[in-house]
Design a protein around this motif. Structure first.
Motif, PDB file in Angstrom:
ATOM      1  N   ARG A  83       0.896  -1.194   0.192  1.00  0.00           N
ATOM      2  CA  ARG A  83      -0.098  -0.033  -0.045  1.00  0.00           C
ATOM      3  C   ARG A  83       0.717   1.312   0.024  1.00  0.00           C
ATOM      4  O   ARG A  83       2.049   1.241   0.317  1.00  0.00           O
ATOM      5  CB  ARG A  83      -0.732   0.006   1.139  1.00  0.00           C
ATOM      6  CG  ARG A  83      -2.070  -1.027   1.343  1.00  0.00           C
ATOM      7  CD  ARG A  83      -3.048  -0.639   2.180  1.00  0.00           C
ATOM      8  NE  ARG A  83      -4.121  -1.593   2.373  1.00  0.00           N
ATOM      9  CZ  ARG A  83      -5.051  -1.326   3.473  1.00  0.00           C
ATOM     10  NH1 ARG A  83      -5.268  -0.647   4.049  1.00  0.00           N
ATOM     11  NH2 ARG A  83      -5.989  -2.267   3.327  1.00  0.00           N
ATOM     12  N   ALA A  84       0.284   2.162  -0.386  1.00  0.00           N
ATOM     13  CA  ALA A  84       0.972   3.652  -0.460  1.00  0.00           C
ATOM     14  C   ALA A  84       0.798   4.285   0.890  1.00  0.00           C
ATOM     15  O   ALA A  84      -0.045   3.904   1.526  1.00  0.00           O
ATOM     16  CB  ALA A  84       0.354   4.366  -1.582  1.00  0.00           C
ATOM     17  N   LEU A  85       1.281   5.642   1.142  1.00  0.00           N
ATOM     18  CA  LEU A  85       1.095   6.140   2.241  1.00  0.00           C
ATOM     19  C   LEU A  85      -0.232   6.482   2.799  1.00  0.00           C
ATOM     20  O   LEU A  85      -0.660   6.172   3.831  1.00  0.00           O
ATOM     21  CB  LEU A  85       1.982   7.272   2.118  1.00  0.00           C
ATOM     22  CG  LEU A  85       3.729   7.271   2.138  1.00  0.00           C
ATOM     23  CD1 LEU A  85       4.087   8.690   1.978  1.00  0.00           C
ATOM     24  CD2 LEU A  85       3.927   6.791   3.774  1.00  0.00           C
ATOM     25  N   VAL A  86      -1.203   6.897   1.734  1.00  0.00           N
ATOM     26  CA  VAL A  86      -2.570   7.122   2.354  1.00  0.00           C
ATOM     27  C   VAL A  86      -3.241   6.052   2.678  1.00  0.00           C
ATOM     28  O   VAL A  86      -3.841   5.993   3.539  1.00  0.00           O
ATOM     29  CB  VAL A  86      -3.159   7.922   0.951  1.00  0.00           C
ATOM     30  CG1 VAL A  86      -4.752   8.307   1.342  1.00  0.00           C
ATOM     31  CG2 VAL A  86      -2.406   9.178   0.770  1.00  0.00           C
ATOM     32  N   GLY A  87      -3.066   4.853   1.809  1.00  0.00           N
ATOM     33  CA  GLY A  87      -3.695   3.708   2.167  1.00  0.00           C
ATOM     34  C   GLY A  87      -3.274   3.028   3.357  1.00  0.00           C
ATOM     35  O   GLY A  87      -4.167   2.699   4.110  1.00  0.00           O
ATOM     36  N   ILE A  88      -1.987   3.285   3.692  1.00  0.00           N
ATOM     37  CA  ILE A  88      -1.495   2.655   5.069  1.00  0.00           C
ATOM     38  C   ILE A  88      -2.023   3.420   6.223  1.00  0.00           C
ATOM     39  O   ILE A  88      -2.350   2.712   7.221  1.00  0.00           O
ATOM     40  CB  ILE A  88       0.042   2.794   5.154  1.00  0.00           C
ATOM     41  CG1 ILE A  88       0.585   1.892   4.261  1.00  0.00           C
ATOM     42  CG2 ILE A  88       0.654   2.685   6.805  1.00  0.00           C
ATOM     43  CD1 ILE A  88       2.314   2.177   4.136  1.00  0.00           C
ATOM     44  N   HIS A  89      -2.405   4.693   6.138  1.00  0.00           N
ATOM     45  CA  HIS A  89      -3.094   5.470   7.094  1.00  0.00           C
ATOM     46  C   HIS A  89      -4.390   5.758   6.966  1.00  0.00           C
ATOM     47  O   HIS A  89      -5.142   6.718   7.537  1.00  0.00           O
ATOM     48  CB  HIS A  89      -2.283   6.958   7.281  1.00  0.00           C
ATOM     49  CG  HIS A  89      -0.725   6.706   7.529  1.00  0.00           C
ATOM     50  ND1 HIS A  89       0.419   6.599   6.526  1.00  0.00           N
ATOM     51  CD2 HIS A  89      -0.024   6.719   8.865  1.00  0.00           C
ATOM     52  CE1 HIS A  89       1.359   6.601   7.288  1.00  0.00           C
ATOM     53  NE2 HIS A  89       1.063   6.669   8.479  1.00  0.00           N
ATOM     54  N   ALA A  90      -5.281   4.973   6.203  1.00  0.00           N
ATOM     55  CA  ALA A  90      -6.527   5.206   6.025  1.00  0.00           C
ATOM     56  C   ALA A  90      -7.392   5.096   7.198  1.00  0.00           C
ATOM     57  O   ALA A  90      -8.407   6.057   7.135  1.00  0.00           O
ATOM     58  CB  ALA A  90      -6.831   4.106   4.969  1.00  0.00           C
ATOM     59  N   ARG A  91      -6.885   4.513   8.340  1.00  0.00           N
ATOM     60  CA  ARG A  91      -7.733   4.296   9.294  1.00  0.00           C
ATOM     61  C   ARG A  91      -7.317   5.682  10.418  1.00  0.00           C
ATOM     62  O   ARG A  91      -7.824   5.216  11.454  1.00  0.00           O
ATOM     63  CB  ARG A  91      -8.113   2.874   9.871  1.00  0.00           C
ATOM     64  CG  ARG A  91      -8.595   1.898   9.015  1.00  0.00           C
ATOM     65  CD  ARG A  91     -10.159   2.107   8.795  1.00  0.00           C
ATOM     66  NE  ARG A  91     -10.551   1.034   8.174  1.00  0.00           N
ATOM     67  CZ  ARG A  91     -11.946   0.581   8.078  1.00  0.00           C
ATOM     68  NH1 ARG A  91     -12.707   1.177   8.896  1.00  0.00           N
ATOM     69  NH2 ARG A  91     -12.258  -0.326   7.197  1.00  0.00           N
ATOM     70  N   VAL A  92      -6.262   6.081  10.005  1.00  0.00           N
ATOM     71  CA  VAL A  92      -5.727   7.097  11.193  1.00  0.00           C
ATOM     72  C   VAL A  92      -6.576   8.447  11.357  1.00  0.00           C
ATOM     73  O   VAL A  92      -6.414   9.037  10.250  1.00  0.00           O
ATOM     74  CB  VAL A  92      -4.384   7.542  10.989  1.00  0.00           C
ATOM     75  CG1 VAL A  92      -3.610   8.429  12.118  1.00  0.00           C
ATOM     76  CG2 VAL A  92      -3.482   6.031  11.035  1.00  0.00           C
ATOM     77  N   ALA A  93      -7.299   8.721  12.251  1.00  0.00           N
ATOM     78  CA  ALA A  93      -8.335   9.746  12.323  1.00  0.00           C
ATOM     79  C   ALA A  93      -7.561  11.222  11.967  1.00  0.00           C
ATOM     80  O   ALA A  93      -8.382  11.927  11.256  1.00  0.00           O
ATOM     81  CB  ALA A  93      -9.052   9.881  13.785  1.00  0.00           C
TER      82      ALA A  93
END
Length: 259
Positions: A151-161
């Motif tokens: 995954r790319a950075l955005v996908g990795i952090h998708a669930r980080v509020a």
């Protein structure tokens, strides 16, 4: 199991505006992206146990990441050769705790996972994004390697509020401008009920471990660009201390920082 704890934190992130303001990235002085602290022997014993018991959980690598992993392997061995406490030989390394680790260049990240306290993630520039191409991740703090690989950075952090679009752009920009000669670092901090170092969590699962906040877990996250592969190494050194052992002013500031 006896908690594996450090006696203190290298920095109190929530009392330092430069570190607490997201993304809170600063230049790293010197070449200290790998370090040995007072919990070395206990953390390394836990890493040995996890790698032996569940290598498929703590390690993953896409084939595209192999050149970067091999470059990182050589880079770490070169660094350990001049690090106090290590003895690097042709086929093995003796760690500061006296444990001898056989060198296996065919599994570079797994081998490195038994040599240093840091978890090591390889971020590769593919197209317009940085993608997680491989990692040795023994001490995840509420995430799972198999869900994030590729995954790319955005996908990795998708669930980080708090990972807003603006923060995502700033982090992407940070990765783009990391220079070989200047590693960067940041630190985070969260309270945990459980001091266990291996705490994976699946996406969408609730956090169930912060009801009492007996322990403070802080990661020193270093970012280093490899000159040959151009990959960025994301090195994570985990510190866990008792909240009760923190300095009084640091404990007093925790409520305001919403830890």
């Amino acid at each position: 199991m006896t908690p594996i704890l450090q006696k203190s934190l290298p920095q109190i992130v929530w009392t330092d505006p430069k570190l607490s303001r997201l993304p809170g990235v600063l230049p790293l002085a010197g070449d200290g992206w790998i370090s040995v602290d007072d919990a070395f022997a206990a953390q390394m014993a836990e890493r040995d146990r996890l790698i032996a018991a569940m290598p498929e959980v703590v390690h993953a690598m896409q084939e595209q990441a192999r050149p970067a992993a091999e470059e990182l392997y050589a880079r770490v061995l070169g660094k350990l050769a001049v690090t106090e406490g290590y003895r690097v030989g042709a086929g093995s390394v003796v760690r500061p705790d006296g444990v001898e680790v056989a060198l296996d260049p065919d599994v570079p990240l797994l081998t490195l996972g038994r040599l240093v306290q840091e978890d090591l993630c390889l971020m590769q520039h593919r197209g317009d994004e940085y993608v997680l191409g491989g990692a040795i991740l023994c001490f995840p703090a509420s995430w799972s390697l198999d869900e994030k690989l590729g995954r790319a950075l955005v996908g990795i952090h998708a669930r980080v509020a708090h990972y807003t679009d603006d923060l995502a752009r700033r982090v992407q920009r940070m990765f783009e401008v990391i220079r070989v000669e200047q590693p960067l670092y940041r630190m985070n901090a969260l309270v945990y009920t459980d001091a266990a170092l291996h705490q994976p969590r699946r996406e969408g699962d609730p956090r169930l471990d912060r009801t009492e906040g007996k322990y403070l877990r802080s990661e020193r996250q270093c970012f280093l660009r490899l000159p040959q592969s151009d990959a960025v190494v994301f090195a994570i050194h985990t510190y866990t201390v008792l909240v009760a052992d923190l300095p009084p002013d640091a404990r007093a500031a925790m409520a305001a920082a919403r830890l």
